[in-house]
Design a protein around this motif. Structure first.
Motif, short mmCIF file in Angstrom:
data_model
loop_
_atom_site.label_atom_id
_atom_site.label_comp_id
_atom_site.label_asym_id
_atom_site.label_seq_id
_atom_site.Cartn_x
_atom_site.Cartn_y
_atom_site.Cartn_z
N LYS A 1 0.54 -1.33 -0.38
CA LYS A 1 -0.46 -0.25 0.05
C LYS A 1 0.65 1.32 -0.36
O LYS A 1 0.48 1.99 -0.13
N VAL A 2 2.40 0.98 0.08
CA VAL A 2 2.79 2.07 0.69
C VAL A 2 3.19 3.17 -1.23
O VAL A 2 3.88 2.00 -1.40
N GLU A 3 3.04 3.13 -1.27
CA GLU A 3 4.09 4.55 -2.36
C GLU A 3 5.33 4.40 -2.25
O GLU A 3 6.39 5.47 -1.55
N THR A 4 6.26 4.28 -3.15
CA THR A 4 7.69 4.22 -3.02
C THR A 4 8.10 4.80 -4.60
O THR A 4 7.75 5.27 -5.68
N HIS B 1 1.51 11.29 10.95
CA HIS B 1 2.37 11.30 12.12
C HIS B 1 1.96 9.68 12.23
O HIS B 1 3.12 8.83 12.65
N GLY B 2 1.54 9.23 12.28
CA GLY B 2 0.28 7.37 12.08
C GLY B 2 1.76 6.41 11.54
O GLY B 2 2.17 5.39 11.69
N SER B 3 1.09 7.76 10.07
CA SER B 3 1.11 6.58 9.37
C SER B 3 3.23 6.57 8.67
O SER B 3 3.24 5.30 8.36
N MET B 4 4.19 7.21 9.26
CA MET B 4 5.06 7.00 9.68
C MET B 4 6.04 5.98 9.97
O MET B 4 6.83 5.45 9.63
N LEU B 5 5.20 5.24 11.26
CA LEU B 5 5.51 4.00 11.55
C LEU B 5 6.09 3.41 10.97
O LEU B 5 7.37 2.44 10.79
N TYR B 6 5.46 2.88 9.89
CA TYR B 6 6.23 1.92 8.62
C TYR B 6 6.05 2.67 7.01
O TYR B 6 6.81 1.92 6.34
#
Length: 308
Positions: A39-42, A258-263
């Motif tokens: 799900k994370v854009e790279t 902030h929360g999404s930065m964990l992963y």
């Protein structure tokens, strides 16, 4: 009237049951989805490589202890059981109320790249105490062939010269304390602080830290856009960065809260440890050199480094 009261009572009871079930679900629901990497854009080939799982099959073991953090949770390459080699270590430090079991996908992912990974159920980790205890525990496992009359699979398998640490939010403050104030502060060869609590807020919470004492090579990360990272804004992260003497990197991930930065930045967190703890030359290309991948990755901004 009696029947109406009975109906109301049944409805109320059903409401309570549903509420209890919902709360139980929320308590157990993972903070990081197992398929987060999809799900994370790279924005770079190396980032894409390291956000995926590595080549190692992973096993898990836990050990309960008489501490506030409840237990040690260890993920490790399954081959360790029959291997003679030593493995590098990454310690995870928890953010506020986010126990390691709530983001186990990250620990498992790191282990798939050949690390012994350890975390706890600590909910207030600002002082780095549970990280310190994780190191003591791993070193004990490394030195004892048998623990409590049982064969110890970690005996002689922990590389004390290749230890890293990472933490998010309050856990970022825990990283700072682990590498500057705890007994084994000098054991760490690499650190990552993700969205660490800004200096003013940390002081108000009595979590004060002194980044000028940091000697460990460190990567600072936070979010940008998407409401910004309210725990540490860009200027606040830059202030922490400038306090650190040298051997440091800083970057903010665009459109990430902030929360999404964990992963969300896990590809580069993994690359950082692969570079510093496994001597991986490909991951080094993210950070080092005039054509470093970070310089052309549109997912990141406010990139600064002082690598001397």
């Amino acid at each position: 009237m009696g029947n109406i009261l009975k109906v109301i009572g049944v409805i109320f009871l059903c409401f309570i049951v549903v509420l209890v079930i919902l709360l139980a679900y929320l308590v157990r629901r993972p903070f990081v989805d197992k398929n987060y990497h999809k799900k994370v854009e790279t924005g770079g080939e190396i980032e894409r490589k390291y956000i995926r799982s590595g080549s190692y099959e992973v096993s898990y073991v836990e050990e309960r202890v008489l501490q506030g953090f409840e237990k040690y949770e260890i993920y490790y390459p399954t081959e360790l059981k029959s291997s003679d080699k030593k493995y590098p270590v990454v310690v995870f430090v928890n953010g506020t109320g986010v126990k390691a079991s709530k983001y186990s996908a990250l620990l498992e992912h790191m282990a798939s790249w050949g690390f012994v990974v350890i975390g706890t159920e600590e909910t207030y980790d600002w002082n780095g105490f549970s990280a310190e205890m994780c190191i003591r525990h791993l070193f004990r496992l490394n030195e004892k062939e048998r623990i409590n009359d049982k064969d110890n699979i970690f005996y002689g398998k922990i590389d004390a010269n290749r230890v890293g640490i990472t933490g998010h939010s309050q856990g970022g403050v825990g990283v700072f304390h682990a590498i500057t104030t705890q007994k084994h502060k000098d054991v760490y060869k690499a650190a990552v602080a993700i969205s660490p609590t800004n200096k003013e807020l940390a002081k108000n919470l009595e979590w004060d830290y002194d980044a000028t004492k940091i000697k460990t090579p460190i990567l600072l990360l936070s979010g940008a856009g998407g409401g910004d990272d309210w725990v540490v804004t860009g200027e606040q992260l830059k202030s922490i960065y400038h306090d650190i003497p040298n051997r440091k990197f800083m970057m903010r991930r665009s459109n990430t809260d902030h929360g999404s930065m964990l992963y969300a930045a896990d590809g580069y967190v993994t690359a950082w440890f692969m570079w510093h703890l496994q001597g991986d030359t490909e991951s080094a290309k993210v950070f080092d050199g005039s054509r470093a991948e970070l310089q052309v990755n549109s997912c990141y901004e406010d990139i600064e480094s002082d690598w001397n």
